[in-house]
Design a protein around this motif. Structure first.
Motif, short mmCIF file in Angstrom:
data_model
loop_
_atom_site.label_atom_id
_atom_site.label_comp_id
_atom_site.label_asym_id
_atom_site.label_seq_id
_atom_site.Cartn_x
_atom_site.Cartn_y
_atom_site.Cartn_z
N LYS A 1 0.84 -1.20 0.00
CA LYS A 1 0.00 0.00 0.00
C LYS A 1 0.88 1.26 0.00
O LYS A 1 2.04 1.21 0.38
CB LYS A 1 -0.92 0.00 1.23
N PRO A 2 0.33 2.40 -0.44
CA PRO A 2 1.13 3.63 -0.55
C PRO A 2 1.84 4.03 0.75
O PRO A 2 2.90 4.64 0.71
CB PRO A 2 0.10 4.70 -0.95
N TRP A 3 1.27 3.69 1.88
CA TRP A 3 1.89 4.06 3.16
C TRP A 3 2.93 3.03 3.60
O TRP A 3 3.49 3.16 4.68
CB TRP A 3 0.83 4.27 4.24
N GLY A 4 3.19 2.02 2.76
CA GLY A 4 4.27 1.07 3.03
C GLY A 4 3.86 -0.24 3.65
O GLY A 4 4.69 -1.13 3.80
N ASP A 5 2.61 -0.38 4.04
CA ASP A 5 2.17 -1.64 4.64
C ASP A 5 2.02 -2.72 3.58
O ASP A 5 1.62 -2.47 2.46
CB ASP A 5 0.81 -1.46 5.34
#
Length: 176
Positions: A122-126
């Motif tokens: 995901k864009p937030w790194g998860d």
């Protein structure tokens, strides 16, 4: 007119062997689709998994089909021109084909990487796999995008190996 020798690398032989085994999955797709039709229309008891599984498996096989077509030399070619030129010209046409194929597959590999990355991270790194959003809600979309990426990497390697082998043949060397 003599035939241009077919270039068959070790990778091509492996891909051809794998492709022949994977083709049996089409029988499984037909069987589960028949099962779904029977369950849905005869017993009025449809499944939630058959359609999505059949699409995933069929799509995966279709993607692998590109590598298989290249490995077995069954890709599209303008035979009207290709069959009516000298062997040396065929080698040059093959070199041009492999360069263009490598260019295309490299760009597709980059696009597949971006697509796969977005479906896995995901864009937030998860780390979170994309899901289908259906009642079954599988991770098949993320898996399919990874299969596209892996297959495009393999196709790029195939074009590199075929280009090297074609240049060797043109220069009078041995096939790979």
């Amino acid at each position: 007119m003599e035939n241009t020798p077919e270039i068959k690398t070790r990778l091509d032989k492996v891909i051809e062997w794998i492709g022949e085994k994977l083709s049996l999955i089409f029988l499984f797709i037909v069987a589960i689709t028949f099962l779904e039709v029977f369950l849905r229309y005869v017993l009025n008891s449809p499944t939630i998994w058959v359609h999505e599984t059949a699409i995933f498996l069929g799509g995966s096989l279709f993607i692998f089909g590109g590598a298989y077509a290249l490995a077995t030399d069954k890709h599209v070619r303008v035979v009207l021109i290709y069959d009516n030129v000298t062997t040396k010209t065929r080698h040059w046409l093959n070199i041009f084909h492999h360069i263009m194929g490598l260019t295309f597959s490299s760009m597709m590999t980059w696009a597949a990487y971006k697509m796969a990355k977005e479906s896995w991270i995901k864009p937030w790194g998860d780390w979170q796999l994309e899901t289908s959003g259906t009642a079954w809600n599988t991770h098949f979309p993320a898996y399919l995008k990874a299969i596209i990426l892996i297959t495009m990497i393999i196709v790029s390697i195939q074009f590199i190996l075929k280009l090297i082998a074609e240049i060797r043949l043109l220069l009078g060397g041995k096939n790979v």
